[in-house]
Design a protein around this motif. Structure first.
Motif, PDB file in Angstrom:
ATOM      1  N   PHE A 114       0.804  -1.336   0.033  1.00 26.07           N
ATOM      2  CA  PHE A 114      -0.082  -0.142   0.057  1.00 26.07           C
ATOM      3  C   PHE A 114       0.904   1.277  -0.049  1.00 26.07           C
ATOM      4  O   PHE A 114       1.580   1.293   0.765  1.00 26.07           O
ATOM      5  CB  PHE A 114      -0.967   0.220   1.503  1.00 26.07           C
ATOM      6  CG  PHE A 114      -1.874  -1.195   1.184  1.00 26.07           C
ATOM      7  CD1 PHE A 114      -2.945  -1.195   0.417  1.00 26.07           C
ATOM      8  CD2 PHE A 114      -1.908  -2.352   2.018  1.00 26.07           C
ATOM      9  CE1 PHE A 114      -3.885  -2.200   0.514  1.00 26.07           C
ATOM     10  CE2 PHE A 114      -2.714  -3.486   2.125  1.00 26.07           C
ATOM     11  CZ  PHE A 114      -3.757  -3.089   1.357  1.00 26.07           C
ATOM     12  N   ARG A 115       0.595   2.147  -1.007  1.00 25.41           N
ATOM     13  CA  ARG A 115       1.275   3.441  -0.974  1.00 25.41           C
ATOM     14  C   ARG A 115       0.716   4.595  -0.634  1.00 25.41           C
ATOM     15  O   ARG A 115       0.996   5.511   0.117  1.00 25.41           O
ATOM     16  CB  ARG A 115       1.736   3.620  -2.472  1.00 25.41           C
ATOM     17  CG  ARG A 115       2.275   5.078  -2.513  1.00 25.41           C
ATOM     18  CD  ARG A 115       3.018   5.044  -4.208  1.00 25.41           C
ATOM     19  NE  ARG A 115       3.474   6.252  -4.358  1.00 25.41           N
ATOM     20  CZ  ARG A 115       4.972   6.347  -4.184  1.00 25.41           C
ATOM     21  NH1 ARG A 115       5.599   5.354  -3.690  1.00 25.41           N
ATOM     22  NH2 ARG A 115       5.611   7.457  -4.733  1.00 25.41           N
ATOM     23  N   TYR A 116      -0.782   4.541  -0.757  1.00 29.89           N
ATOM     24  CA  TYR A 116      -1.642   5.779  -0.414  1.00 29.89           C
ATOM     25  C   TYR A 116      -2.990   4.885   0.121  1.00 29.89           C
ATOM     26  O   TYR A 116      -3.339   4.053  -0.559  1.00 29.89           O
ATOM     27  CB  TYR A 116      -2.155   6.666  -1.342  1.00 29.89           C
ATOM     28  CG  TYR A 116      -0.967   7.448  -1.973  1.00 29.89           C
ATOM     29  CD1 TYR A 116      -0.308   8.440  -1.328  1.00 29.89           C
ATOM     30  CD2 TYR A 116      -0.508   7.306  -3.295  1.00 29.89           C
ATOM     31  CE1 TYR A 116       0.837   9.383  -1.929  1.00 29.89           C
ATOM     32  CE2 TYR A 116       0.823   7.664  -3.829  1.00 29.89           C
ATOM     33  CZ  TYR A 116       1.419   8.696  -3.107  1.00 29.89           C
ATOM     34  OH  TYR A 116       2.291   9.255  -3.880  1.00 29.89           O
ATOM     35  N   ILE A 117      -3.689   5.713   0.831  1.00 29.12           N
ATOM     36  CA  ILE A 117      -5.209   5.397   1.076  1.00 29.12           C
ATOM     37  C   ILE A 117      -5.992   6.578   0.666  1.00 29.12           C
ATOM     38  O   ILE A 117      -5.567   7.929   1.316  1.00 29.12           O
ATOM     39  CB  ILE A 117      -5.446   4.969   2.495  1.00 29.12           C
ATOM     40  CG1 ILE A 117      -4.807   3.700   2.822  1.00 29.12           C
ATOM     41  CG2 ILE A 117      -6.999   4.612   2.739  1.00 29.12           C
ATOM     42  CD1 ILE A 117      -4.745   3.310   4.394  1.00 29.12           C
ATOM     43  N   ILE A 141      -8.371   7.556   9.911  1.00 36.61           N
ATOM     44  CA  ILE A 141      -7.532   6.406   9.129  1.00 36.61           C
ATOM     45  C   ILE A 141      -6.182   6.583   9.285  1.00 36.61           C
ATOM     46  O   ILE A 141      -5.206   5.770   9.573  1.00 36.61           O
ATOM     47  CB  ILE A 141      -7.933   6.494   7.457  1.00 36.61           C
ATOM     48  CG1 ILE A 141      -9.280   5.853   7.298  1.00 36.61           C
ATOM     49  CG2 ILE A 141      -6.952   5.515   6.995  1.00 36.61           C
ATOM     50  CD1 ILE A 141      -9.685   4.604   7.747  1.00 36.61           C
ATOM     51  N   PHE A 142      -5.639   7.895   9.201  1.00 43.96           N
ATOM     52  CA  PHE A 142      -4.164   8.358   9.635  1.00 43.96           C
ATOM     53  C   PHE A 142      -3.735   7.805  10.821  1.00 43.96           C
ATOM     54  O   PHE A 142      -2.705   7.275  10.926  1.00 43.96           O
ATOM     55  CB  PHE A 142      -4.030   9.977   9.444  1.00 43.96           C
ATOM     56  CG  PHE A 142      -2.864  10.162  10.008  1.00 43.96           C
ATOM     57  CD1 PHE A 142      -1.606  10.087   9.159  1.00 43.96           C
ATOM     58  CD2 PHE A 142      -2.539  10.821  11.224  1.00 43.96           C
ATOM     59  CE1 PHE A 142      -0.328  10.639   9.408  1.00 43.96           C
ATOM     60  CE2 PHE A 142      -1.343  11.289  11.634  1.00 43.96           C
ATOM     61  CZ  PHE A 142      -0.218  11.111  10.602  1.00 43.96           C
ATOM     62  N   ASN A 143      -4.529   8.016  12.077  1.00 44.09           N
ATOM     63  CA  ASN A 143      -4.279   7.623  13.310  1.00 44.09           C
ATOM     64  C   ASN A 143      -4.217   6.022  13.236  1.00 44.09           C
ATOM     65  O   ASN A 143      -3.170   5.780  14.143  1.00 44.09           O
ATOM     66  CB  ASN A 143      -5.254   8.315  14.395  1.00 44.09           C
ATOM     67  CG  ASN A 143      -5.065   9.712  14.513  1.00 44.09           C
ATOM     68  OD1 ASN A 143      -3.929  10.435  14.340  1.00 44.09           O
ATOM     69  ND2 ASN A 143      -6.127  10.417  15.083  1.00 44.09           N
ATOM     70  N   ILE A 154       2.572   4.501   4.276  1.00 42.31           N
ATOM     71  CA  ILE A 154       1.362   4.566   3.684  1.00 42.31           C
ATOM     72  C   ILE A 154       0.887   6.095   3.994  1.00 42.31           C
ATOM     73  O   ILE A 154       0.683   6.428   5.245  1.00 42.31           O
ATOM     74  CB  ILE A 154       0.416   3.508   4.260  1.00 42.31           C
ATOM     75  CG1 ILE A 154       0.926   2.122   4.218  1.00 42.31           C
ATOM     76  CG2 ILE A 154      -0.996   3.540   3.611  1.00 42.31           C
ATOM     77  CD1 ILE A 154       0.021   1.014   4.968  1.00 42.31           C
ATOM     78  N   LYS A 155       0.687   6.768   3.098  1.00 43.87           N
ATOM     79  CA  LYS A 155       0.058   8.119   3.133  1.00 43.87           C
ATOM     80  C   LYS A 155      -1.460   8.110   3.249  1.00 43.87           C
ATOM     81  O   LYS A 155      -1.930   7.389   2.275  1.00 43.87           O
ATOM     82  CB  LYS A 155       0.836   9.019   1.928  1.00 43.87           C
ATOM     83  CG  LYS A 155       2.269   9.092   2.231  1.00 43.87           C
ATOM     84  CD  LYS A 155       2.844   9.619   3.797  1.00 43.87           C
ATOM     85  CE  LYS A 155       4.192   9.988   4.020  1.00 43.87           C
ATOM     86  NZ  LYS A 155       4.561  10.348   5.180  1.00 43.87           N
TER      87      LYS A 155
END
Length: 363
Positions: A114-117, A141-143, A154-155
């Motif tokens: 996974f690279r981004y969400i 989602i970031f947390n 994963i950004k």
């Protein structure tokens, strides 16, 4: 003489390896969006093989389709994973976000890269039933990803469309619409703090067909022989650069000059509407793939990470007929255009096991 010859050979080898590395890096800056709105599409396993056989190293996936994620295991394809707009309200709850990340990301990591969400896609800021949940869902989602120690790998971002820009001409005067600032400013503020790029769907096609009187087809298709627009000493030879630089200017005017942009969609339809043709689509895609390796007049010298829309024609897409005809491949997996994602030209061939190859691509 023998020493000089050996030194020259070593320099040539190092130069060749450096060139190979540049070429591979360039090719990898382009991915392809994998949409599934068709009743005649290949299996998920066949799709992953299609990516691999065409040396497509990045994929945008619009939802956590479990069959696709299973097929991606061990493929080494980097993935931009989408959170569907329909899930935003649920994910504004932190525990739901943690469960979502556990189920759809941690279950597959690191076998799936996974690279981004992408938390939401083209959410209308004035649709309060959705827009109020974008920032909370994005932060949650970031947390959850940070709790797993993966925030550097994963950004977490969101994808916007260009309708959020109120003024795009000239590019240096780019600015967001006043009515979207209260929605957008906290989002881009968080992205800047998290050192995460903004995702933007940028279509020269729609800008062109919306104003063909003032925008030439050559400007939209990267075929203009010279700059069409001059702005603060910068010459713009194509519409894509002008749109992206207008977005950069909009970010600067909103107080986020350091924020980077990933072009999460770009493409051209092959049929179904004004200026939609196989020739135009082939020209746009081919030129775009090579062009994004070099940046824009405002931010030159840096490859623009870009995702071509889309892998297949999708016969179940709703809306205008052209929406069904953006595919790079027909559903039978035959390419519609002679596009190259790498692997065609061998730069080094030390053995049958070790090859370095080259190519490009984008939308």
């Amino acid at each position: 003489m023998a020493m000089a010859t050996s030194l020259m050979a070593a320099l040539v080898l190092l130069t060749g390896l450096f060139t190979a590395n540049l070429d591979v890096t360039g090719a990898e800056s382009v991915g392809v969006c994998y949409g599934m709105l068709g009743n005649n599409l290949p299996s998920k396993w066949e799709v992953i093989e299609l990516y691999k056989s065409n040396n497509i190293k990045r994929m945008r996936l619009y939802d956590p389709n479990q069959a696709a994620l299973e097929a991606l295991k061990g493929s080494n394809i980097e993935v931009m994973l989408g959170v569907p707009n329909s899930d935003l309200q649920s994910l504004s709850n932190p525990s739901n976000a943690e469960s979502w990340v556990q189920r759809n990301v941690l279950t597959y990591w690191p076998s799936v890269r996974f690279r981004y969400i992408a938390v939401g896609n083209e959410v209308n800021p004035n649709d309060k039933s959705l827009s109020q949940y974008v920032l909370p869902a994005l932060v949650n989602i970031f947390n959850a990803v940070r709790s797993a120690g993966l925030q550097d790998q994963i950004k977490i971002s969101t994808a916007i469309d260009m309708t959020l820009i109120g003024n795009s001409y000239p590019p240096s005067a780019g600015s967001f619409r006043g009515d979207v600032r209260s929605y957008l400013d906290p989002i881009i503020g968080h992205l800047a703090w998290a050192k995460t790029p903004l995702l933007a769907n940028i279509y020269s096609y729609f800008s062109y067909v919306g104003n063909p009187r003032d925008i030439s087809l050559a400007y939209a298709l990267f075929t203009s022989p010279s700059p069409i627009v001059w702005d603060q000493g910068r010459g713009y030879q194509n519409l894509f650069d002008a749109l992206l630089d207008a977005l950069y200017s909009s970010l600067e005017n909103a107080g986020q000059p350091s924020l980077d942009v990933v072009v999460s969609e770009s493409g051209w339809p092959s049929v179904g509407g004004f200026a939609a043709s196989v020739d135009n689509a082939r020209t746009y895609l081919t030129k775009l793939i090579s062009h994004v390796q070099g940046g824009t007049p405002k931010r030159p010298g840096k490859a623009i990470e870009t995702y071509l829309f889309a892998l297949f024609d999708e016969n179940q897409k709703t809306g205008a007929e052209i929406e069904k005809h953006f595919g790079l491949f027909s559903p039978n997996k035959q390419p519609k255009y002679p596009l190259s994602f790498g692997g065609e030209r061998k730069i080094w061939d030390f053995s049958t096991e070790h090859n370095e190859t080259i190519s490009l691509k984008s939308m």
